[in-house]
Design a protein around this motif. Structure first.
Motif, PDB file in Angstrom:
ATOM      1  N   VAL A  24       0.926  -1.105   0.028  1.00 23.93           N
ATOM      2  CA  VAL A  24      -0.008  -0.060  -0.062  1.00 23.93           C
ATOM      3  C   VAL A  24       1.097   1.168   0.027  1.00 23.93           C
ATOM      4  CG1 VAL A  24      -1.623   1.290   1.255  1.00 23.93           C
ATOM      5  CG2 VAL A  24      -1.927  -1.217   1.074  1.00 23.93           C
ATOM      6  N   CYS A  25       0.783   2.140  -0.943  1.00 23.26           N
ATOM      7  CA  CYS A  25       1.713   3.316  -0.990  1.00 23.26           C
ATOM      8  C   CYS A  25       0.677   4.492  -1.041  1.00 23.26           C
ATOM      9  CB  CYS A  25       2.220   3.366  -2.618  1.00 23.26           C
ATOM     10  SG  CYS A  25       3.162   1.883  -3.108  1.00 23.26           S
ATOM     11  N   LEU A  26       1.268   5.357  -0.161  1.00 25.52           N
ATOM     12  CA  LEU A  26       0.202   6.551   0.142  1.00 25.52           C
ATOM     13  C   LEU A  26       1.171   7.837  -0.271  1.00 25.52           C
ATOM     14  CD1 LEU A  26      -1.152   5.607   3.538  1.00 25.52           C
ATOM     15  CD2 LEU A  26      -2.251   5.184   1.383  1.00 25.52           C
ATOM     16  N   PHE A  27       0.563   8.490  -1.062  1.00 19.96           N
ATOM     17  CA  PHE A  27       1.427   9.874  -1.456  1.00 19.96           C
ATOM     18  C   PHE A  27       1.316  11.016  -0.900  1.00 19.96           C
ATOM     19  CE2 PHE A  27       1.369   6.409  -4.779  1.00 19.96           C
ATOM     20  CZ  PHE A  27       2.714   6.252  -5.029  1.00 19.96           C
ATOM     21  N   GLU A  28       2.123  11.890  -0.660  1.00 15.69           N
ATOM     22  CA  GLU A  28       2.042  13.070  -0.026  1.00 15.69           C
ATOM     23  C   GLU A  28       1.379  13.915  -1.125  1.00 15.69           C
ATOM     24  OE1 GLU A  28       5.215  14.790   1.676  1.00 15.69           O
ATOM     25  OE2 GLU A  28       5.726  13.116   2.770  1.00 15.69           O
ATOM     26  N   GLU A  29       1.606  14.051  -2.389  1.00 15.59           N
ATOM     27  CA  GLU A  29       1.057  14.824  -3.450  1.00 15.59           C
ATOM     28  C   GLU A  29       0.427  14.155  -4.439  1.00 15.59           C
ATOM     29  OE1 GLU A  29       1.076  17.954  -3.080  1.00 15.59           O
ATOM     30  OE2 GLU A  29       2.429  18.350  -1.346  1.00 15.59           O
ATOM     31  N   LEU A  30      -0.725  14.597  -5.187  1.00 18.60           N
ATOM     32  CA  LEU A  30      -1.605  13.909  -6.093  1.00 18.60           C
ATOM     33  C   LEU A  30      -0.473  14.073  -7.399  1.00 18.60           C
ATOM     34  CD1 LEU A  30      -3.987  12.869  -7.412  1.00 18.60           C
ATOM     35  CD2 LEU A  30      -4.636  15.174  -7.842  1.00 18.60           C
ATOM     36  N   ASP A  31       0.220  14.930  -7.637  1.00 17.49           N
ATOM     37  CA  ASP A  31       0.918  15.006  -8.909  1.00 17.49           C
ATOM     38  C   ASP A  31       2.024  13.661  -8.957  1.00 17.49           C
ATOM     39  OD1 ASP A  31      -0.459  17.107  -9.646  1.00 17.49           O
ATOM     40  OD2 ASP A  31       0.848  18.642  -9.190  1.00 17.49           O
ATOM     41  N   ALA A  32       2.470  13.539  -7.606  1.00 22.12           N
ATOM     42  CA  ALA A  32       3.382  12.572  -7.621  1.00 22.12           C
ATOM     43  C   ALA A  32       2.986  11.171  -7.882  1.00 22.12           C
ATOM     44  CB  ALA A  32       4.248  12.626  -6.066  1.00 22.12           C
ATOM     45  N   ALA A  33       1.754  10.988  -7.180  1.00 24.09           N
ATOM     46  CA  ALA A  33       1.031   9.611  -7.534  1.00 24.09           C
ATOM     47  C   ALA A  33       0.751   9.357  -9.046  1.00 24.09           C
ATOM     48  CB  ALA A  33      -0.532   9.766  -6.523  1.00 24.09           C
ATOM     49  N   MET A  34       0.399  10.741  -9.456  1.00 25.31           N
ATOM     50  CA  MET A  34      -0.039  10.322 -10.983  1.00 25.31           C
ATOM     51  C   MET A  34       1.552  10.181 -11.796  1.00 25.31           C
ATOM     52  SD  MET A  34      -3.170  10.534 -10.550  1.00 25.31           S
ATOM     53  CE  MET A  34      -3.357  10.006 -12.357  1.00 25.31           C
ATOM     54  N   ALA A  35       2.349  10.694 -11.352  1.00 29.99           N
ATOM     55  CA  ALA A  35       3.795  10.480 -12.054  1.00 29.99           C
ATOM     56  C   ALA A  35       4.249   8.757 -11.968  1.00 29.99           C
ATOM     57  CB  ALA A  35       4.909  11.276 -11.598  1.00 29.99           C
ATOM     58  N   PHE A  36       4.072   8.467 -10.750  1.00 30.05           N
ATOM     59  CA  PHE A  36       4.302   7.088 -10.268  1.00 30.05           C
ATOM     60  C   PHE A  36       3.134   6.082 -11.121  1.00 30.05           C
ATOM     61  CE2 PHE A  36       3.826   3.477  -7.325  1.00 30.05           C
ATOM     62  CZ  PHE A  36       5.097   3.034  -7.050  1.00 30.05           C
ATOM     63  N   ASP A  37       2.425   6.579 -11.213  1.00 27.76           N
ATOM     64  CA  ASP A  37       1.272   5.517 -12.060  1.00 27.76           C
ATOM     65  C   ASP A  37       1.734   5.320 -13.377  1.00 27.76           C
ATOM     66  OD1 ASP A  37      -1.840   4.924 -12.485  1.00 27.76           O
ATOM     67  OD2 ASP A  37      -1.377   5.981 -14.234  1.00 27.76           O
ATOM     68  N   LYS A  38       2.348   6.351 -14.146  1.00 32.58           N
ATOM     69  CA  LYS A  38       2.810   6.222 -15.383  1.00 32.58           C
ATOM     70  C   LYS A  38       3.886   5.395 -15.375  1.00 32.58           C
ATOM     71  CE  LYS A  38       1.353  10.646 -17.175  1.00 32.58           C
ATOM     72  NZ  LYS A  38       1.507  11.911 -17.746  1.00 32.58           N
ATOM     73  N   ILE A  39       4.641   5.463 -14.484  1.00 33.75           N
ATOM     74  CA  ILE A  39       6.031   4.364 -14.269  1.00 33.75           C
ATOM     75  C   ILE A  39       5.579   3.116 -14.194  1.00 33.75           C
ATOM     76  CG2 ILE A  39       8.239   3.818 -13.055  1.00 33.75           C
ATOM     77  CD1 ILE A  39       8.202   6.405 -14.610  1.00 33.75           C
ATOM     78  N   ILE A  40       4.460   2.876 -13.280  1.00 29.82           N
ATOM     79  CA  ILE A  40       3.956   1.491 -12.983  1.00 29.82           C
ATOM     80  C   ILE A  40       3.264   1.038 -14.217  1.00 29.82           C
ATOM     81  CG2 ILE A  40       2.415   0.226 -11.592  1.00 29.82           C
ATOM     82  CD1 ILE A  40       4.960   0.876 -10.084  1.00 29.82           C
ATOM     83  N   GLU A  41       2.508   1.597 -15.035  1.00 30.75           N
ATOM     84  CA  GLU A  41       1.957   1.140 -16.104  1.00 30.75           C
ATOM     85  C   GLU A  41       2.840   0.293 -17.001  1.00 30.75           C
ATOM     86  OE1 GLU A  41      -1.223   2.621 -19.437  1.00 30.75           O
ATOM     87  OE2 GLU A  41      -0.266   4.154 -18.176  1.00 30.75           O
ATOM     88  N   SER A  42       4.184   0.937 -17.042  1.00 30.42           N
ATOM     89  CA  SER A  42       5.171   0.164 -18.002  1.00 30.42           C
ATOM     90  C   SER A  42       5.617  -1.032 -17.477  1.00 30.42           C
ATOM     91  CB  SER A  42       6.589   1.221 -18.205  1.00 30.42           C
ATOM     92  OG  SER A  42       7.138   1.365 -16.981  1.00 30.42           O
ATOM     93  N   HIS A  43       5.658  -1.458 -16.174  1.00 31.43           N
ATOM     94  CA  HIS A  43       5.813  -2.429 -15.566  1.00 31.43           C
ATOM     95  C   HIS A  43       4.755  -3.563 -15.237  1.00 31.43           C
ATOM     96  CE1 HIS A  43       9.879  -1.198 -14.289  1.00 31.43           C
ATOM     97  NE2 HIS A  43       9.347   0.054 -14.075  1.00 31.43           N
ATOM     98  N   LEU A  44       3.433  -3.254 -15.809  1.00 26.66           N
ATOM     99  CA  LEU A  44       2.364  -4.281 -15.491  1.00 26.66           C
ATOM    100  C   LEU A  44       2.485  -5.502 -16.526  1.00 26.66           C
ATOM    101  CD1 LEU A  44      -0.651  -1.853 -15.464  1.00 26.66           C
ATOM    102  CD2 LEU A  44       0.071  -3.339 -13.793  1.00 26.66           C
ATOM    103  N   MET A  45       2.049  -6.488 -16.164  1.00 27.06           N
ATOM    104  CA  MET A  45       2.189  -7.753 -17.220  1.00 27.06           C
ATOM    105  C   MET A  45       1.324  -7.510 -18.439  1.00 27.06           C
ATOM    106  SD  MET A  45       4.050 -10.018 -15.740  1.00 27.06           S
ATOM    107  CE  MET A  45       3.640 -11.751 -16.138  1.00 27.06           C
ATOM    108  N   PRO A  46       1.792  -7.949 -19.353  1.00 29.44           N
ATOM    109  CA  PRO A  46       0.991  -7.818 -20.743  1.00 29.44           C
ATOM    110  C   PRO A  46      -0.162  -8.747 -20.789  1.00 29.44           C
ATOM    111  CG  PRO A  46       2.889  -9.135 -21.054  1.00 29.44           C
ATOM    112  CD  PRO A  46       3.066  -8.744 -19.889  1.00 29.44           C
ATOM    113  N   ILE A  47      -0.923  -8.707 -19.746  1.00 24.30           N
ATOM    114  CA  ILE A  47      -2.203  -9.378 -19.845  1.00 24.30           C
ATOM    115  C   ILE A  47      -3.549  -8.590 -19.920  1.00 24.30           C
ATOM    116  CG2 ILE A  47      -3.582 -11.090 -18.507  1.00 24.30           C
ATOM    117  CD1 ILE A  47      -0.907 -11.720 -16.848  1.00 24.30           C
ATOM    118  N   LYS A  48      -4.332  -8.736 -20.823  1.00 20.14           N
ATOM    119  CA  LYS A  48      -5.578  -8.206 -20.996  1.00 20.14           C
ATOM    120  C   LYS A  48      -6.596  -8.457 -19.948  1.00 20.14           C
ATOM    121  CE  LYS A  48      -5.082  -6.727 -25.934  1.00 20.14           C
ATOM    122  NZ  LYS A  48      -5.834  -6.626 -27.343  1.00 20.14           N
ATOM    123  N   ASN A  49      -7.314  -7.746 -19.640  1.00 17.75           N
ATOM    124  CA  ASN A  49      -8.501  -7.963 -18.428  1.00 17.75           C
ATOM    125  C   ASN A  49      -9.555  -8.396 -19.368  1.00 17.75           C
ATOM    126  OD1 ASN A  49     -10.054  -7.778 -16.300  1.00 17.75           O
ATOM    127  ND2 ASN A  49     -11.211  -6.042 -16.966  1.00 17.75           N
TER     128      ASN A  49
END
Length: 221
Positions: free
Chosen positions: A79-104
């Motif tokens: 569970v990651c809790l961010f101090e700033e919304l902008d930091a969370a959204m930047a982190f989101d873009k990084i994590i998106e590239s690390h997701l497994m290539p599995i379609k929902n």
């Protein structure tokens, strides 16, 4: 001294395990009825509903926290809790590239709805968010903290078994499958250093990724 009531682990309709009516607006509204003062939105491997969540919390007078429930390569959930919304959204873009290539597959896992600030559906996340990322736990925690996150790790229970138990059982399966290699090596009197190399690549290496490989194969078929 004022008392504050909080919930730091909430999923919205972006997480396939949540109901479709768990929109940011509904979450903030129900939290108000329950007397909560601080909320953290922690969807699986994504922060895409956090902007709408912040708007909804502001409307209801709730203190919002942008968060994410990040799944590591070992299937440890952080569970990651961010101090700033902008930091969370930047982190989101990084994590998106690390997701497994599995379609929902919504008919199996559920919808993954992206909501705007008007609490309207604007799209769906195509990658399966409840799959693991390719980040080892050490790298995942380090990366999250680089973006100012506070982190809490835990192992999720599944059908009475923790993910660690599942991985251990898979390791045993690998050991059984590669047992003939061990015995043949002994019979041929292979030098000990060579045996260590065989054990390393035949047993230890596959065991770390076995869950992800099986998950990919099963879901893509």
């Amino acid at each position: 001294m004022s008392k504050y009531y909080y919930d730091f682990h909430i999923h919205s309709c972006l997480s396939p395990c949540a109901d479709d009516d768990m929109t940011p607006g509904n979450i903030a509204g129900m939290a108000t009825l329950k007397g909560l003062n601080i909320l953290a939105l922690t969807d699986h491997n994504s922060c895409k509903n956090c902007p709408a969540f912040f708007k909804a919390c502001k409307d209801y007078g709730i203190i919002p926290i942008a968060g994410m429930e990040l799944s590591t390569a070992e299937d440890i959930h952080i569970v990651c809790l961010f101090e700033e919304l902008d930091a969370a959204m930047a982190f989101d873009k990084i994590i998106e590239s690390h997701l497994m290539p599995i379609k929902n597959k919504p008919e199996i896992f559920g919808n993954q709805l992206i909501i705007n600030e008007c609490d309207e559906i604007t799209g769906c996340e195509e990658k399966l968010l409840i799959s693991s990322t390719d980040l080892p736990i050490e790298d995942a925690i380090k990366l999250a903290r680089e973006y100012g996150a506070q982190t809490l790790s835990y192992v999720e229970e599944k059908d009475g078994l923790s993910s660690v138990s599942v991985v251990l059982r898979m390791n045993i399966l690998v050991l059984i499958l590669f047992a003939p290699i061990y015995f043949i090596s002994l019979l041929l009197i292979v030098p000990f250093p060579i045996m260590l190399v065989v054990l390393h690549f035949a047993f230890l290496k596959p065991s770390k990724r076995l869950k992800q490989v099986l998950e990919y194969i099963l879901l893509e078929k």
